[in-house]
Design a protein around this motif. Structure first.
Motif, PDB file in Angstrom:
ATOM      1  N   PHE A  37      21.848  10.846   4.868  1.00  0.00           N
ATOM      2  CA  PHE A  37      21.828  12.020   4.012  1.00  0.00           C
ATOM      3  C   PHE A  37      20.694  12.922   4.489  1.00  0.00           C
ATOM      4  O   PHE A  37      19.823  12.486   5.246  1.00  0.00           O
ATOM      5  CB  PHE A  37      21.588  11.616   2.548  1.00  0.00           C
ATOM      6  CG  PHE A  37      22.695  10.789   1.961  1.00  0.00           C
ATOM      7  CD1 PHE A  37      22.852   9.451   2.287  1.00  0.00           C
ATOM      8  CD2 PHE A  37      23.599  11.357   1.066  1.00  0.00           C
ATOM      9  CE1 PHE A  37      23.884   8.689   1.752  1.00  0.00           C
ATOM     10  CE2 PHE A  37      24.628  10.605   0.518  1.00  0.00           C
ATOM     11  CZ  PHE A  37      24.766   9.274   0.864  1.00  0.00           C
ATOM     12  N   ARG A  38      20.692  14.165   4.035  1.00  0.00           N
ATOM     13  CA  ARG A  38      19.595  15.054   4.388  1.00  0.00           C
ATOM     14  C   ARG A  38      19.293  16.005   3.245  1.00  0.00           C
ATOM     15  O   ARG A  38      20.150  16.287   2.407  1.00  0.00           O
ATOM     16  CB  ARG A  38      19.917  15.833   5.661  1.00  0.00           C
ATOM     17  CG  ARG A  38      21.054  16.840   5.524  1.00  0.00           C
ATOM     18  CD  ARG A  38      21.392  17.439   6.887  1.00  0.00           C
ATOM     19  NE  ARG A  38      22.451  18.440   6.799  1.00  0.00           N
ATOM     20  CZ  ARG A  38      23.005  19.026   7.853  1.00  0.00           C
ATOM     21  NH1 ARG A  38      22.601  18.718   9.090  1.00  0.00           N
ATOM     22  NH2 ARG A  38      23.954  19.931   7.681  1.00  0.00           N
ATOM     23  N   LYS A  87      21.509  22.656  15.376  1.00  0.00           N
ATOM     24  CA  LYS A  87      21.378  24.039  14.923  1.00  0.00           C
ATOM     25  C   LYS A  87      20.184  24.140  13.977  1.00  0.00           C
ATOM     26  O   LYS A  87      19.748  23.144  13.403  1.00  0.00           O
ATOM     27  CB  LYS A  87      22.650  24.461  14.186  1.00  0.00           C
ATOM     28  CG  LYS A  87      23.932  24.272  14.967  1.00  0.00           C
ATOM     29  CD  LYS A  87      25.137  24.612  14.106  1.00  0.00           C
ATOM     30  CE  LYS A  87      26.444  24.393  14.871  1.00  0.00           C
ATOM     31  NZ  LYS A  87      27.629  24.703  14.040  1.00  0.00           N
ATOM     32  N   ALA A  88      19.719  25.359  13.800  1.00  0.00           N
ATOM     33  CA  ALA A  88      18.580  25.571  12.903  1.00  0.00           C
ATOM     34  C   ALA A  88      18.894  25.059  11.498  1.00  0.00           C
ATOM     35  O   ALA A  88      18.017  24.528  10.811  1.00  0.00           O
ATOM     36  CB  ALA A  88      18.215  27.048  12.866  1.00  0.00           C
ATOM     37  N   GLU A  89      20.144  25.187  11.086  1.00  0.00           N
ATOM     38  CA  GLU A  89      20.524  24.751   9.739  1.00  0.00           C
ATOM     39  C   GLU A  89      20.577  23.233   9.591  1.00  0.00           C
ATOM     40  O   GLU A  89      20.802  22.726   8.488  1.00  0.00           O
ATOM     41  CB  GLU A  89      21.861  25.367   9.320  1.00  0.00           C
ATOM     42  CG  GLU A  89      22.972  25.206  10.327  1.00  0.00           C
ATOM     43  CD  GLU A  89      23.130  26.436  11.214  1.00  0.00           C
ATOM     44  OE1 GLU A  89      22.101  26.984  11.675  1.00  0.00           O
ATOM     45  OE2 GLU A  89      24.289  26.827  11.453  1.00  0.00           O
ATOM     46  N   ASP A  90      20.385  22.504  10.674  1.00  0.00           N
ATOM     47  CA  ASP A  90      20.285  21.048  10.580  1.00  0.00           C
ATOM     48  C   ASP A  90      18.870  20.610  10.202  1.00  0.00           C
ATOM     49  O   ASP A  90      18.640  19.412   9.963  1.00  0.00           O
ATOM     50  CB  ASP A  90      20.665  20.393  11.911  1.00  0.00           C
ATOM     51  CG  ASP A  90      22.126  20.586  12.267  1.00  0.00           C
ATOM     52  OD1 ASP A  90      22.400  20.856  13.455  1.00  0.00           O
ATOM     53  OD2 ASP A  90      22.984  20.478  11.369  1.00  0.00           O
ATOM     54  N   THR A  91      17.931  21.546  10.147  1.00  0.00           N
ATOM     55  CA  THR A  91      16.562  21.220   9.771  1.00  0.00           C
ATOM     56  C   THR A  91      16.515  20.647   8.363  1.00  0.00           C
ATOM     57  O   THR A  91      17.010  21.270   7.419  1.00  0.00           O
ATOM     58  CB  THR A  91      15.669  22.466   9.855  1.00  0.00           C
ATOM     59  OG1 THR A  91      15.596  22.889  11.216  1.00  0.00           O
ATOM     60  CG2 THR A  91      14.274  22.171   9.337  1.00  0.00           C
ATOM     61  N   TRP A 115      17.319   3.251  -0.272  1.00  0.00           N
ATOM     62  CA  TRP A 115      16.963   4.438   0.510  1.00  0.00           C
ATOM     63  C   TRP A 115      15.767   4.149   1.394  1.00  0.00           C
ATOM     64  O   TRP A 115      14.878   3.376   1.024  1.00  0.00           O
ATOM     65  CB  TRP A 115      16.602   5.593  -0.417  1.00  0.00           C
ATOM     66  CG  TRP A 115      17.748   6.133  -1.202  1.00  0.00           C
ATOM     67  CD1 TRP A 115      18.168   5.722  -2.433  1.00  0.00           C
ATOM     68  CD2 TRP A 115      18.623   7.190  -0.806  1.00  0.00           C
ATOM     69  NE1 TRP A 115      19.259   6.463  -2.825  1.00  0.00           N
ATOM     70  CE2 TRP A 115      19.560   7.365  -1.853  1.00  0.00           C
ATOM     71  CE3 TRP A 115      18.715   8.016   0.315  1.00  0.00           C
ATOM     72  CZ2 TRP A 115      20.578   8.335  -1.806  1.00  0.00           C
ATOM     73  CZ3 TRP A 115      19.717   8.970   0.364  1.00  0.00           C
ATOM     74  CH2 TRP A 115      20.632   9.119  -0.679  1.00  0.00           C
ATOM     75  N   GLY A 116      15.740   4.818   2.542  1.00  0.00           N
ATOM     76  CA  GLY A 116      14.543   4.828   3.359  1.00  0.00           C
ATOM     77  C   GLY A 116      13.607   5.927   2.902  1.00  0.00           C
ATOM     78  O   GLY A 116      13.907   6.674   1.966  1.00  0.00           O
ATOM     79  N   GLN A 117      12.482   6.045   3.607  1.00  0.00           N
ATOM     80  CA  GLN A 117      11.463   7.024   3.203  1.00  0.00           C
ATOM     81  C   GLN A 117      11.731   8.411   3.770  1.00  0.00           C
ATOM     82  O   GLN A 117      11.122   9.384   3.331  1.00  0.00           O
ATOM     83  CB  GLN A 117      10.071   6.536   3.643  1.00  0.00           C
ATOM     84  CG  GLN A 117       9.700   6.836   5.095  1.00  0.00           C
ATOM     85  CD  GLN A 117      10.458   5.994   6.096  1.00  0.00           C
ATOM     86  OE1 GLN A 117      11.164   5.035   5.741  1.00  0.00           O
ATOM     87  NE2 GLN A 117      10.314   6.331   7.378  1.00  0.00           N
ATOM     88  N   GLY A 118      12.621   8.502   4.743  1.00  0.00           N
ATOM     89  CA  GLY A 118      12.983   9.794   5.320  1.00  0.00           C
ATOM     90  C   GLY A 118      12.233  10.091   6.611  1.00  0.00           C
ATOM     91  O   GLY A 118      11.119   9.623   6.830  1.00  0.00           O
ATOM     92  N   THR A 119      12.869  10.895   7.459  1.00  0.00           N
ATOM     93  CA  THR A 119      12.247  11.350   8.701  1.00  0.00           C
ATOM     94  C   THR A 119      12.584  12.826   8.896  1.00  0.00           C
ATOM     95  O   THR A 119      13.719  13.245   8.676  1.00  0.00           O
ATOM     96  CB  THR A 119      12.707  10.495   9.901  1.00  0.00           C
ATOM     97  OG1 THR A 119      11.984  10.894  11.077  1.00  0.00           O
ATOM     98  CG2 THR A 119      14.198  10.615  10.172  1.00  0.00           C
ATOM     99  N   GLN A 120      11.582  13.602   9.284  1.00  0.00           N
ATOM    100  CA  GLN A 120      11.757  15.055   9.386  1.00  0.00           C
ATOM    101  C   GLN A 120      12.423  15.424  10.713  1.00  0.00           C
ATOM    102  O   GLN A 120      12.000  14.969  11.781  1.00  0.00           O
ATOM    103  CB  GLN A 120      10.407  15.756   9.292  1.00  0.00           C
ATOM    104  CG  GLN A 120      10.458  17.259   9.481  1.00  0.00           C
ATOM    105  CD  GLN A 120      11.109  17.976   8.311  1.00  0.00           C
ATOM    106  OE1 GLN A 120      10.809  17.686   7.155  1.00  0.00           O
ATOM    107  NE2 GLN A 120      12.014  18.907   8.612  1.00  0.00           N
TER     108      GLN A 120
END
Length: 125
Positions: A37-38, A87-91, A115-120
């Motif tokens: 997820f993002r 793409k920029a919108e994948d940020t 859930w994981g903690q997330g990665t930027q």
């Protein structure tokens, strides 16, 4: 109990590629459906991709179809998200998730169990 740790995020130029990894611990990992997820700044969390416990079924959001590929390695207890033609919108911050039920790994609500903690991931245009 399943613990998830993401890695592989970073800064990339538009058109580039990144591969995210999600290392899972817990003896029931192989029986869980896994997903990515993002969440972009100011936006709600959204579904990106999912893979069944067997690896035989995958699903993608329309926005990433044909650009992203989800896979899993049961020996390494790891799920991957190969992201091409970024793409920029994948940020966004990308989160790994796990759930025993397929129906809960392809939607945001009700949320997957783990859930994981997330990665930027940042894509510069």
């Amino acid at each position: 109990q399943v613990q998830l740790v993401e890695s592989g995020g970073g800064l990339v130029q538009a058109g580039g590629s990144l591969r995210l990894s999600c290392a899972a611990s817990g003896r029931t990992f192989s029986s869980y459906a896994m997903g990515w997820f993002r969440q972009a700044p100011g936006k709600e969390r959204e579904f990106v991709a999912a893979i069944s416990w067997s690896g035989g079924t995958t699903r993608y959001a329309d926005s990433v179809k044909d650009r992203f590929t989800i896979s899993r390695d049961k020996v390494k207890n790891t799920v991957y998200l190969q992201m091409n033609t970024l793409k920029a919108e994948d940020t966004a911050v990308y989160y790994c998730a796990a759930d025993p039920l397929w129906s809960r790994i392809v939607v945001v609500t009700p949320a997957p169990r783990y859930w994981g903690q997330g990665t930027q991931v940042t894509v510069s245009s």
